[in-house]
Design a protein around this motif. Sequence first.
Motif, PDB file in Angstrom:
ATOM      1  N   THR A   1       0.838  -1.206   0.000  1.00  0.00           N
ATOM      2  CA  THR A   1       0.000   0.000   0.000  1.00  0.00           C
ATOM      3  C   THR A   1       0.875   1.259   0.000  1.00  0.00           C
ATOM      4  OG1 THR A   1      -0.127  -0.042   2.431  1.00  0.00           O
ATOM      5  CG2 THR A   1      -1.862  -1.195   1.213  1.00  0.00           C
ATOM      6  N   HIS A   2       2.014   1.181  -0.660  1.00  0.00           N
ATOM      7  CA  HIS A   2       2.974   2.282  -0.599  1.00  0.00           C
ATOM      8  C   HIS A   2       2.382   3.578  -1.148  1.00  0.00           C
ATOM      9  CE1 HIS A   2       6.718   4.320  -0.333  1.00  0.00           C
ATOM     10  NE2 HIS A   2       6.903   4.407  -1.632  1.00  0.00           N
ATOM     11  N   SER A   3       1.671   3.521  -2.255  1.00  0.00           N
ATOM     12  CA  SER A   3       1.078   4.731  -2.836  1.00  0.00           C
ATOM     13  C   SER A   3       0.060   5.358  -1.884  1.00  0.00           C
ATOM     14  CB  SER A   3       0.414   4.401  -4.180  1.00  0.00           C
ATOM     15  OG  SER A   3       1.363   3.901  -5.099  1.00  0.00           O
ATOM     16  N   LEU A   4      -0.737   4.514  -1.232  1.00  0.00           N
ATOM     17  CA  LEU A   4      -1.721   5.028  -0.272  1.00  0.00           C
ATOM     18  C   LEU A   4      -1.021   5.615   0.962  1.00  0.00           C
ATOM     19  CD1 LEU A   4      -4.343   2.161  -0.388  1.00  0.00           C
ATOM     20  CD2 LEU A   4      -4.737   4.509  -1.119  1.00  0.00           C
ATOM     21  N   ASP A   5       0.008   4.926   1.444  1.00  0.00           N
ATOM     22  CA  ASP A   5       0.700   5.395   2.647  1.00  0.00           C
ATOM     23  C   ASP A   5       1.370   6.743   2.419  1.00  0.00           C
ATOM     24  OD1 ASP A   5      -0.077   3.071   3.873  1.00  0.00           O
ATOM     25  OD2 ASP A   5       1.796   2.016   3.445  1.00  0.00           O
ATOM     26  N   ALA A   6       1.865   6.986   1.216  1.00  0.00           N
ATOM     27  CA  ALA A   6       2.542   8.252   0.939  1.00  0.00           C
ATOM     28  C   ALA A   6       1.561   9.416   0.886  1.00  0.00           C
ATOM     29  CB  ALA A   6       3.315   8.151  -0.376  1.00  0.00           C
ATOM     30  N   LEU A   7       0.349   9.189   0.372  1.00  0.00           N
ATOM     31  CA  LEU A   7      -0.640  10.265   0.219  1.00  0.00           C
ATOM     32  C   LEU A   7      -1.645  10.310   1.357  1.00  0.00           C
ATOM     33  CD1 LEU A   7      -1.362   9.980  -3.616  1.00  0.00           C
ATOM     34  CD2 LEU A   7       0.125  11.581  -2.444  1.00  0.00           C
ATOM     35  N   PHE A   8      -1.906   9.169   1.992  1.00  0.00           N
ATOM     36  CA  PHE A   8      -2.835   9.088   3.129  1.00  0.00           C
ATOM     37  C   PHE A   8      -2.129   8.361   4.267  1.00  0.00           C
ATOM     38  CE2 PHE A   8      -5.176   8.692  -0.875  1.00  0.00           C
ATOM     39  CZ  PHE A   8      -6.064   9.753  -0.798  1.00  0.00           C
ATOM     40  N   PRO A   9      -1.254   9.045   5.036  1.00  0.00           N
ATOM     41  CA  PRO A   9      -0.470   8.356   6.070  1.00  0.00           C
ATOM     42  C   PRO A   9      -1.296   7.570   7.068  1.00  0.00           C
ATOM     43  CG  PRO A   9       0.342  10.587   5.722  1.00  0.00           C
ATOM     44  CD  PRO A   9      -0.931  10.479   4.964  1.00  0.00           C
ATOM     45  N   ASN A  10      -2.510   8.001   7.350  1.00  0.00           N
ATOM     46  CA  ASN A  10      -3.346   7.306   8.326  1.00  0.00           C
ATOM     47  C   ASN A  10      -4.666   6.908   7.679  1.00  0.00           C
ATOM     48  OD1 ASN A  10      -3.846   6.227  10.854  1.00  0.00           O
ATOM     49  ND2 ASN A  10      -4.717   8.115  11.671  1.00  0.00           N
ATOM     50  N   TRP A  11      -4.573   6.326   6.487  1.00  0.00           N
ATOM     51  CA  TRP A  11      -5.790   6.069   5.716  1.00  0.00           C
ATOM     52  C   TRP A  11      -6.690   5.017   6.370  1.00  0.00           C
ATOM     53  CZ3 TRP A  11      -6.266   1.005   4.304  1.00  0.00           C
ATOM     54  CH2 TRP A  11      -5.103   0.242   4.170  1.00  0.00           C
ATOM     55  N   SER A  12      -6.105   4.082   7.114  1.00  0.00           N
ATOM     56  CA  SER A  12      -6.933   3.021   7.705  1.00  0.00           C
ATOM     57  C   SER A  12      -7.937   3.565   8.708  1.00  0.00           C
ATOM     58  CB  SER A  12      -6.034   1.982   8.381  1.00  0.00           C
ATOM     59  OG  SER A  12      -5.262   2.594   9.399  1.00  0.00           O
ATOM     60  N   ALA A  13      -7.616   4.720   9.343  1.00  0.00           N
ATOM     61  CA  ALA A  13      -8.509   5.286  10.361  1.00  0.00           C
ATOM     62  C   ALA A  13      -9.260   6.508   9.866  1.00  0.00           C
ATOM     63  CB  ALA A  13      -7.704   5.648  11.618  1.00  0.00           C
TER      64      ALA A  13
END
Length: 518
Positions: free
Chosen positions: A11-23
């Motif tokens: 999920t590298h692309s998501l982590d870079a743009l949404f650091p806390n996307w899971s919450a």
Amino acid sequence: MQLWISLYLPTHSLDALFPNWSAEAPQAAVLRQGRVCACTPAALALGLRPGMRRGSALGLAPGIILREEDPQAEDACLRQLALAMLQYTPRLAYFDAHTLVLDVGASLRLFGGPRALGRRLAASLAALQARARLGMAPTAAGACMLAWRAGTGVRRRTLCTDTLRRLLDELPAASLPAGETHAAWFDDIGCSTLGQLRCLPRKGLQRRSAPAVVRSLDAAYGDADEHFVWFEAPPRFAQRHDFIERIEHVAGLRHAAVRLIELLCGWLQARHGATDRLDFLLHHEKGRHARPPTALGLAFSQAAWQAGDFLAVLDERLRGMSLEAPAIALELSVDRIEARPGQSQGLFIEPTQWASREGRLLDVLRVRLGPQGLWQPRPRADHRPEHANLWEPLTPDSYPGRGAARPQEAADAPTVDAAGASDTPDGQAAGRFPGTDRPFWLLRAAIPLETRNDRPCYQGAALRLVRGPERIEAGWWDDAGHVSRDYFVAQDASAARYWIYLDHKPGQPRWFLHGLFA
């Protein structure tokens, strides 16, 4: 032993743009040229798929958050992860845009074997909040392919080349690093697994696909050497963590500080160095409410390079700290490093190791109690008890074994009153002298004693001399004045002991109380 560990960031692309996307952004997706290239599990459940156009994604999930990919942000996140992983091996490289490979064959003995090293890596990834899949194999490509197929029932870790080959034989042919573009051709010829791909004539496979397919196949199975450009740490450490929201309480700083310290440990490992000072900067809001950054420095008695040594002092400092203004970013920089001491291979702990442990404890106590919370004695070459032992605040530079600081004047030395109450910060002992006849507690000023039948009395009780005398004559050379005294150990009816002396100044001799035995 040849062993590689791969870190795949699904999920590298998501982590870079949404650091806390899971919450905070469970329904989110990253776009590449107007098409979905990565999306969260919640978005997948609504029907989003990679390759879907922006309009279709909004139609399926009207509330979804869409952002265009940011290669620079992704590269920055990957570089930070690589920097932290340098604490486990200096041989680290990018395998692709979402995967790191670590040559850990030479690090196994240092970290206690593959299992212990895997646990250490997992702990560091948790501190960094990095979502990574680990693969372990005798080849870098093999470790990556096992990590990519995680979650499909494929074993991800093996130390044996023969076991690796059996695992690779069962993987889809398209999972080969250079084989993704030839997936359709593999299907057309009925070649569905890597084992079937290896059975094809090599010359025909190379001519009909590409030389890179054969090279990557041989590298994964250990039949060809692998070559990488190794990651290099920057010459100076200065990293910044930007908060998603304003931080108004100290508790919110710790996660960012732990992350930065993990990066620092990797950088120090790559430089084979250690540091005795960390300089944090808390950045505050800009605009109308702008204010200069708040400095937060941590000093250590011994140069450290492991996260545990830094975090123990950091936690104590944060416990007694409050934010004067909301913080938007935390920055950590290190301006000086020193050579790391070698590790002893002896069976027993050496004196230098004991001193290091004592220094770590003093670091924590100094932060917990404050700069004036720890004091240390500074003996002087003077026989007069009130001048022989002075006290001063304990600083990292004046810890045992790190040199001496300038002693304070005698008037600044902590003392106790006649009842044993100390004016030293936090009730520390005011003075102690070598020898069995010297008391632990020394009074700031000697107290005159009454005499009854030529015997000294204290608080109405006569004292019995049990040891002495000890003659002290000194001080004719300075302004404090010459003293001529006979010291005795005295005891009262309740067996309490006192240190008293008989003053031989011209005139009538007098008894004085100068110290108390514990």
